[in-house]
Design a protein around this motif. Structure first.
Motif, PDB file in Angstrom:
ATOM      1  N   UNK A 179      -7.809  11.630  42.288  1.00  0.00           N
ATOM      2  CA  UNK A 179      -7.833  12.482  43.473  1.00  0.00           C
ATOM      3  C   UNK A 179      -8.588  13.744  43.122  1.00  0.00           C
ATOM      4  N   UNK A 180      -9.321  14.262  44.081  1.00  0.00           N
ATOM      5  CA  UNK A 180     -10.058  15.495  43.887  1.00  0.00           C
ATOM      6  C   UNK A 180      -9.317  16.606  44.607  1.00  0.00           C
ATOM      7  N   UNK A 227       0.419  31.735  38.668  1.00  0.00           N
ATOM      8  CA  UNK A 227       0.773  30.486  39.341  1.00  0.00           C
ATOM      9  C   UNK A 227      -0.470  29.606  39.401  1.00  0.00           C
ATOM     10  N   UNK A 228      -0.311  28.301  39.277  1.00  0.00           N
ATOM     11  CA  UNK A 228      -1.481  27.424  39.239  1.00  0.00           C
ATOM     12  C   UNK A 228      -2.332  27.489  40.504  1.00  0.00           C
ATOM     13  N   UNK A 229      -1.777  27.866  41.611  1.00  0.00           N
ATOM     14  CA  UNK A 229      -2.535  27.901  42.865  1.00  0.00           C
ATOM     15  C   UNK A 229      -2.953  29.305  43.266  1.00  0.00           C
ATOM     16  N   UNK A 254      10.421  26.794  40.554  1.00  0.00           N
ATOM     17  CA  UNK A 254       9.947  28.171  40.694  1.00  0.00           C
ATOM     18  C   UNK A 254       9.330  28.378  42.069  1.00  0.00           C
ATOM     19  N   UNK A 255       8.608  27.386  42.559  1.00  0.00           N
ATOM     20  CA  UNK A 255       7.960  27.486  43.869  1.00  0.00           C
ATOM     21  C   UNK A 255       7.560  26.101  44.329  1.00  0.00           C
ATOM     22  N   UNK A 256       7.382  25.955  45.637  1.00  0.00           N
ATOM     23  CA  UNK A 256       6.898  24.711  46.240  1.00  0.00           C
ATOM     24  C   UNK A 256       5.709  25.081  47.116  1.00  0.00           C
ATOM     25  N   UNK A 257       4.621  24.350  46.963  1.00  0.00           N
ATOM     26  CA  UNK A 257       3.416  24.617  47.742  1.00  0.00           C
ATOM     27  C   UNK A 257       2.820  23.313  48.244  1.00  0.00           C
ATOM     28  N   UNK A 258       2.097  23.407  49.360  1.00  0.00           N
ATOM     29  CA  UNK A 258       1.332  22.278  49.866  1.00  0.00           C
ATOM     30  C   UNK A 258      -0.115  22.499  49.453  1.00  0.00           C
ATOM     31  N   UNK A 259      -0.669  21.528  48.773  1.00  0.00           N
ATOM     32  CA  UNK A 259      -2.063  21.572  48.349  1.00  0.00           C
ATOM     33  C   UNK A 259      -2.724  20.333  48.935  1.00  0.00           C
ATOM     34  N   UNK A 260      -3.677  20.554  49.810  1.00  0.00           N
ATOM     35  CA  UNK A 260      -4.271  19.433  50.525  1.00  0.00           C
ATOM     36  C   UNK A 260      -3.227  18.852  51.456  1.00  0.00           C
ATOM     37  N   UNK A 261      -2.941  17.585  51.296  1.00  0.00           N
ATOM     38  CA  UNK A 261      -1.929  16.943  52.132  1.00  0.00           C
ATOM     39  C   UNK A 261      -0.667  16.589  51.347  1.00  0.00           C
ATOM     40  N   UNK A 316       6.134  25.275  31.928  1.00  0.00           N
ATOM     41  CA  UNK A 316       6.214  24.769  33.297  1.00  0.00           C
ATOM     42  C   UNK A 316       5.364  23.520  33.482  1.00  0.00           C
ATOM     43  N   UNK A 317       5.666  22.829  34.573  1.00  0.00           N
ATOM     44  CA  UNK A 317       4.887  21.676  35.018  1.00  0.00           C
ATOM     45  C   UNK A 317       4.660  21.813  36.510  1.00  0.00           C
ATOM     46  N   UNK A 318       3.465  21.497  36.965  1.00  0.00           N
ATOM     47  CA  UNK A 318       3.184  21.404  38.388  1.00  0.00           C
ATOM     48  C   UNK A 318       3.164  19.923  38.708  1.00  0.00           C
ATOM     49  N   UNK A 319       4.119  19.468  39.525  1.00  0.00           N
ATOM     50  CA  UNK A 319       4.246  18.042  39.813  1.00  0.00           C
ATOM     51  C   UNK A 319       4.317  17.802  41.312  1.00  0.00           C
ATOM     52  N   UNK A 320       3.811  16.652  41.708  1.00  0.00           N
ATOM     53  CA  UNK A 320       3.932  16.225  43.091  1.00  0.00           C
ATOM     54  C   UNK A 320       5.402  15.914  43.372  1.00  0.00           C
TER      55      UNK A 320
END
Length: 177
Positions: free
Chosen positions: A175-176, A148-150, A44-51, A97-101
């Motif tokens: 991880x925080x 969206x989770x973010x 559905x989407x790709x995001x950068x969270x932190x690094x 949905x799942x939010x996965x690295x």
């Protein structure tokens, strides 16, 4: 045969975008002894969270359920099935949905192509994805549904990250985010 063509020699994680169909071990809806089944999942989407880069994946199935139209993406047309590398009509449920690295071991990497990407949405299914993403990015107060989770500010929280090899956990860290 996959219709995904990497524009560079970068790994698949660098080129992954919303609308891609990937092969992923999606967990079952209920806990049980069965291992997750490898199935087509819609990015559905790709995001950068932190690094780290994360993908929001929607569950794909060939067993159609009656879902609200703003919650599903259906791949039905023969041309769309070919572009997505799907063998039969498939419905993607944005309510599951799942939010996965992008480093998650649940991605099923093809041994010769070195990518879990099967294909991409086109035509009517790509247009449906646009509507689903608008709904997910809207304020949950306006829609009454999950965003969206973010998309909302949150306090940092601890997340356990597991690295697996051959289905076994080889390391675990907090991880925080």
């Amino acid at each position: 045969m996959s219709h995904f063509i990497s524009p560079t020699n970068q790994p698949w994680q660098a080129n992954l975008r919303g609308g891609a169909i990937v092969s992923f071990r999606f967990p079952h809806e209920t806990e049980g002894r069965d291992r997750p089944k490898i199935r087509p999942s819609l990015v559905l989407a790709v995001r950068t969270i932190g690094d780290q880069r994360f993908a929001l994946l929607a569950y794909g199935t060939t067993h159609f359920r009656k879902l609200p139209t703003d919650q599903m993406v259906s791949v039905l047309e023969p041309e769309e099935l070919v572009a997505a590398s799907l063998h039969e009509p498939t419905q993607f449920n944005s309510g599951r949905t799942l939010l996965v690295s992008l480093d998650n071991s649940g991605f099923d990497i093809h041994p010769t192509r070195k990518t879990p990407v099967l294909g991409t949405l086109t035509g009517r299914s790509a247009a449906q994805l646009g509507g689903v993403r608008k709904r997910l990015e809207a304020s949950p107060r306006k829609t009454g549904r999950r965003a969206m989770p973010w998309s909302r500010r949150r306090e940092r929280c601890a997340v356990t990250v597991e690295r697996r090899r051959g289905g076994r956990t080889i390391s675990r860290e907090q991880r925080h985010v």
